[in-house]
Design an enzyme around this catalytic site. Structure first.
Site, mmCIF file in Angstrom:
data_model
loop_
_atom_site.group_PDB
_atom_site.id
_atom_site.type_symbol
_atom_site.label_atom_id
_atom_site.label_comp_id
_atom_site.label_asym_id
_atom_site.label_seq_id
_atom_site.Cartn_x
_atom_site.Cartn_y
_atom_site.Cartn_z
ATOM 1 N N GLN B 31 0.826 -1.208 0.000
ATOM 2 C CA GLN B 31 0.000 0.000 0.000
ATOM 3 C C GLN B 31 0.859 1.255 0.000
ATOM 4 O O GLN B 31 2.058 1.207 0.225
ATOM 5 C CB GLN B 31 -0.914 -0.003 1.238
ATOM 6 C CG GLN B 31 -0.159 -0.195 2.553
ATOM 7 C CD GLN B 31 -1.008 -0.817 3.658
ATOM 8 O OE1 GLN B 31 -2.230 -0.762 3.629
ATOM 9 N NE2 GLN B 31 -0.341 -1.408 4.636
ATOM 10 N N GLU B 106 1.693 -7.950 11.737
ATOM 11 C CA GLU B 106 1.402 -6.861 10.801
ATOM 12 C C GLU B 106 2.014 -7.261 9.453
ATOM 13 O O GLU B 106 3.197 -7.587 9.379
ATOM 14 C CB GLU B 106 2.029 -5.560 11.337
ATOM 15 C CG GLU B 106 2.175 -4.423 10.341
ATOM 16 C CD GLU B 106 0.864 -3.930 9.754
ATOM 17 O OE1 GLU B 106 -0.016 -3.515 10.523
ATOM 18 O OE2 GLU B 106 0.725 -3.976 8.502
ATOM 19 N N ASP B 155 -7.132 -5.263 14.294
ATOM 20 C CA ASP B 155 -7.014 -3.808 14.141
ATOM 21 C C ASP B 155 -6.557 -3.583 12.709
ATOM 22 O O ASP B 155 -5.399 -3.305 12.436
ATOM 23 C CB ASP B 155 -5.983 -3.319 15.170
ATOM 24 C CG ASP B 155 -5.727 -1.825 15.086
ATOM 25 O OD1 ASP B 155 -6.301 -1.160 14.207
ATOM 26 O OD2 ASP B 155 -4.915 -1.341 15.896
ATOM 27 N N SER B 156 -7.501 -3.738 11.802
ATOM 28 C CA SER B 156 -7.168 -3.786 10.374
ATOM 29 C C SER B 156 -7.619 -2.535 9.647
ATOM 30 O O SER B 156 -8.368 -1.720 10.173
ATOM 31 C CB SER B 156 -7.866 -4.990 9.745
ATOM 32 O OG SER B 156 -9.259 -4.758 9.681
ATOM 33 N N THR B 157 -7.191 -2.419 8.410
ATOM 34 C CA THR B 157 -7.748 -1.425 7.501
ATOM 35 C C THR B 157 -9.131 -1.910 7.063
ATOM 36 O O THR B 157 -9.602 -2.961 7.480
ATOM 37 C CB THR B 157 -6.829 -1.291 6.273
ATOM 38 O OG1 THR B 157 -6.616 -2.592 5.726
ATOM 39 C CG2 THR B 157 -5.485 -0.693 6.653
#
Lengths: 285, 285
Positions: B31, B106, B155-157
């Site tokens: 990204q 992550e 805790d993601s996008t």
């Protein structure tokens, strides 16, 4: 072409809505009024460049400004509404058969006229026979009343322009006087997040707290208002909005609502620590 | 000159922040990453053009993703965190002395490296000796674990790009398997307001509901996320987040928090009617 409405939520943060067309633009003695058509929010109108209601999310504001006090004291019979020119607050109030009289005092008749034309759903309660419309200064109107209302709802603009007087000490003092001994005052109470709104919130709380033994604040998710984190004030001479709620009694009324329910009623008075801190700083000043 | 960062909250609504300067711009295998300096929000960073955290309001997100499960079950010892490259979730977790081990997975090391440089407060917990950092695909990592964690925090996008797999049935099924019989799964659960977010929320709830006997949703005011009305999912094999909360026990820990408190804990599970309706539609599909 693309047409975008933009509102500054603070000096350095802004929110924009793509607009299909502008339906109306006018200027009253008090403020500029614009009505827009959008895909995302349906029709919406602004006063002096601030969104008042959108068809998509106005139910949230009006649910929460009306049903919280009405569920706290179902014996409310006489109501004074100040501001509220879009009619949404009165639309929710007239759903209660128990209410006998609603005096609505809006300083700017043009707001009501424009909303009647473009927001028929919002203004649908204004012709109810219990409703008396006064196009006057709310500050002056309330100063002439004593021990008259069970509920006063202050559905005002922000404390700039015509809404300014509705955030003053003398106004809250007069509201206290105009309320019966079981009276409740609910007001739109700004937002805790951006600095200018935060200051207005603190000032309002400080002043209301001077006159009312019960002075609480509750929070609501209103996406089209600055930060989406909006507050209402609940002040009263005797009722506690959480302890005195009889949820079964309200639920037995069978009113359908898009946002409000009796669980939300109790929950909305629980505030984040940073908001509690701002409020307690305000009253210790 | 004026420099403004703009994020589309929907196709026809957008939010803009005045930027002093861009501090960083880079592209990983996964990204695009940008870091900005602003007056209103302090520093903030974006992934593929969506705000992840701002210095001003990140405390809200991290308080609510961590303290809700930790207060529900203070016996949590082993935690898996998926995503969370900004470090804020781990920062809050390491405040609990009772936690023995935190695995953080992550997928994108560059996010952590950039956040270590620009957000030292947010990443301050990452060097705690109980923390194990894995730069791997969380989907694969969790699939290899059985009965290992008391808590998994996702805790993601959003479910586009690298976060997509973290919203799938197989992922939630694997989380269920990786959790102990008292395990809790908390995930960022999108927003109920704009259509695209609403759909993602419904899909997530539907899928989590298939695997967990307790599958609840709670709401938080996060001003820099779309609509400001954000949701988290709380799923578990046994704990009910409201009934099983021992508020006195959590308060005795003496943790200072900007948003979370045990009243908010109970209150955030009360949802507006329109959100409840969207959630029940999702599970009846």
């Amino acid at each position: 072409m693309e047409l975008w409405y933009t509102e500054n939520h603070s000096k350095e943060a802004k929110f924009s809505i793509k607009v299909e067309k502008q339906l109306y633009s006018g200027k009253s003695d008090f403020q500029r009024i614009d009505v827009f058509e959008s895909n995302e929010f349906g029709k919406f109108f602004t006063l002096d460049g601030l969104v008042m209601i959108t068809e998509k999310d106005e139910f949230i504001y009006h649910d929460m400004i009306v049903h919280v006090p009405m569920a706290t004291n179902p014996a409310i019979k006489k109501v004074l509404v100040i501001g509220a020119g879009d009619g949404g607050t009165v639309r929710e109030l007239v759903r209660y058969e128990s209410i006998e009289k609603i005096d609505m005092v809006e300083i700017d008749q043009l707001v009501v006229d424009v909303c009647r034309e473009y927001f028929p759903h919002s203004t649908s309660g204004l012709d109810d026979e219990r409703v008396n419309l006064y196009f006057e200064d709310g500050l002056k109107f309330v100063s002439e009343k004593v021990n008259e209302y069970d509920l006063i709802i202050v559905d005002s603009t922000d404390p700039i322009g015509p809404g300014e007087g509705l955030f003053t000490r003398v106004f809250y003092e007069n509201c206290h006087k105009a309320l019966t001994d079981k009276g409740i005052l609910v007001n739109q109470h700004e937002s805790p997040f951006y600095e200018e709104y935060q200051k207005a919130m603190q000032r309002a709380h400080q002043r209301i707290h001077e006159f009312f033994p019960v002075a609480k604040v509750y929070q609501v998710h209103i996406p089209t208002y600055a930060s989406g984190h909006w507050l209402f004030g609940f002040a009263s001479k005797s009722f506690d909005p959480v302890k005195d709620l009889d949820a079964d009694r309200w639920n037995a009324l069978g009113l359908e609502t898009g946002y409000y329910n009796t669980e939300i009623h109790k929950a909305c008075f629980a505030l984040p620590n940073y908001v509690k801190k701002l409020l307690s700083e305000a009253v210790s000043k």
